[in-house]
Design a protein around this motif. Structure first.
Motif, short mmCIF file in Angstrom:
data_model
loop_
_atom_site.label_atom_id
_atom_site.label_comp_id
_atom_site.label_asym_id
_atom_site.label_seq_id
_atom_site.Cartn_x
_atom_site.Cartn_y
_atom_site.Cartn_z
N LYS A 335 0.84 -1.21 0.00
CA LYS A 335 0.00 0.00 0.00
C LYS A 335 0.87 1.26 0.00
N LEU A 339 1.19 4.11 -2.84
CA LEU A 339 0.98 5.53 -2.53
C LEU A 339 2.16 6.37 -3.04
N GLN A 343 2.02 9.28 -5.79
CA GLN A 343 2.51 10.63 -5.56
C GLN A 343 3.54 11.04 -6.60
#
Length: 450
Positions: A335, A339, A343
């Motif tokens: 996860k 992320l 980003q």
């Protein structure tokens, strides 16, 4: 194995012994003959209560009782034996002396075989079976042929009680319901000599019982002095529940086995009087000790197995928890990686949009223009714009500035005219001249929206 389990249950019901291993041990010593096992139990259990001391821990030798104590124990045993078997012993003695004196209330419905005068010896059993077969009914119970007298002889030779069915021809459905109850049929076939006949004046005369209601079931046994004893008369009705009746007959059969065992004990005590001897006591004590040791070993083995099962369970739970923790860590790492990647993609997209906006800005004019001061949170930048440029050009110029000028480079921005107070966010499509008229200089504050 299932047959042994049933014998153990019957033995327990009759003797009251609740120890499964002890019941099994008595049956094994009697080669799984129920009545012999019950007899052995009644013979030895009193001795076991008197002589079997608790097993000592370790290998300590049990002290032998002194001679005086032995005599007292033997006297107690003889007294107990006299109290439990006195009536039966006396009855058998009278029988052997040919002075039979029936004792009222000892066994109900007694009829002496020696006094039984059968004037007829017809094959009533065959007549019954031919009649039932003519009605196209399949006979499930193994009814014997002949007369009641014939079946008494069979029962006496096999040492079985007699199950007698007195049939009423007008109640054929009762017989059919009896045959349809599998548990009832199995019980009767396994534990009784079965006999049936059609009720009439002649056939009823062959029975020792009087005032028989029909249809009905009568259960007889032959006792140790050759008396035919009526144990139970059961009147049958169309609504009779044969499943419940099966349980009642089971109880009767157990009671018969118990009485037979008691009579056999009394008979043996009369014919072969026994005295307690030390070798018999020692042998039984040794057997009881072996049983207790075996029971303790089984308990310890069971405890070891339970401990191993508990350890295996705890190990499997630990493995499961470790797998779940590892999976959770991997999921969180995945996860987090997703992320970070998201980003990075967003940042690359933002930088691309900044570069595109910067390349699309109109060239900065030097004259006939408006000078705009852009006040960031810690710095002011000045740039010239054409009056015909759109307000959007000012927004694009601001967005193309270095990220260090912003508190949050990714936040949406608004341009605020300080005086008069005016937001340019919804005026991006208007020209600078339309907003600021002929002004040659303006100051705008950069507002970062959350």
């Amino acid at each position: 194995m299932q047959q042994h389990d049933q014998l153990i249950r019957n033995f327990s019901n009759i003797t009251g012994c609740q120890d499964h291993n002890k019941c099994l041990n008595y049956l094994q010593m009697a080669n799984f003959e129920l009545e012999n096992a019950i007899q052995l139990f009644f013979d030895l259990e009193i001795q076991s209560q008197q002589f079997v001391a608790p097993i000592q821990k370790g290998n300590q030798q049990e002290p032998q009782p002194p001679q005086r104590q032995k005599r007292q124990i033997q006297e107690n045993f003889e007294l107990e034996q006299s109290q439990t078997t006195q009536e039966l012993i006396q009855k058998y003695k009278n029988y052997k002396e040919n002075k039979i004196d029936e004792e009222a209330g000892l066994v109900s419905g007694v009829w002496k075989l020696a006094k039984a005068l059968f004037t007829k010896n017809q094959n009533y059993g065959e007549e019954f079976q031919k009649h039932i077969q003519s009605k196209k009914v399949k006979i499930e119970i193994k009814f014997e042929m002949g007369s009641f007298q014939d079946n008494i002889k069979i029962a006496q030779s096999r040492n079985f009680p007699i199950f007698v069915y007195v049939h009423d021809i007008s109640f054929l459905k009762i017989l059919q319901a009896m045959f349809q109850c599998k548990s009832f049929v199995q019980l009767v076939n396994k534990n009784f000599i079965s006999y049936a006949f059609i009720a009439n004046q002649d056939t009823l005369a062959q029975l020792p019982s009087q005032n028989i209601e029909i249809p009905s079931i009568l259960i007889y046994r032959i006792n140790f002095v050759d008396e035919i004893c009526l144990m139970k008369q059961i009147k049958l009705f169309p609504q009779t529940n044969f499943e419940e009746l099966t349980q009642e007959i089971k109880s009767i059969r157990s009671a018969i086995a118990k009485i037979n065992a008691q009579e056999k004990q009394a008979k043996r005590l009369v014919e072969n009087p026994e005295q307690i001897n030390q070798s018999q006591i020692d042998k039984f004590r040794q057997k009881q000790m072996e049983m207790e040791i075996k029971r303790q070993q089984e308990i310890e083995q069971r405890q070891r197995e339970e401990l191993l099962q508990k350890q295996d369970f705890e190990y499997m739970m630990a493995l499961k928890q470790a797998d779940e923790k590892k999976k959770k860590i991997n999921d969180e790492k995945l996860k987090q990686d997703q992320l970070i990647q998201q980003q990075q993609e967003e940042e690359e997209q933002r930088q691309f949009m900044k570069a595109t906006a910067l390349s699309g800005l109109p060239q900065e004019p030097q004259e006939n223009c408006i000078t705009i001061q852009l006040r960031f949170f810690d710095k002011v930048i000045t740039r010239n714009f054409n009056f015909t440029d759109k307000i959007q050009s000012i927004f694009d110029f601001v967005m193309c500035q270095d990220d260090a000028l912003f508190l949050n480079p990714r936040a949406d921005i608004d341009l605020i005219q300080n005086f008069p107070k005016l937001s340019l966010f919804d005026k991006k499509e208007m020209t600078i001249q339309e907003v600021f008229n002929e002004s040659t200089g303006e100051q705008l504050i950069i507002l970062e929206n959350e």
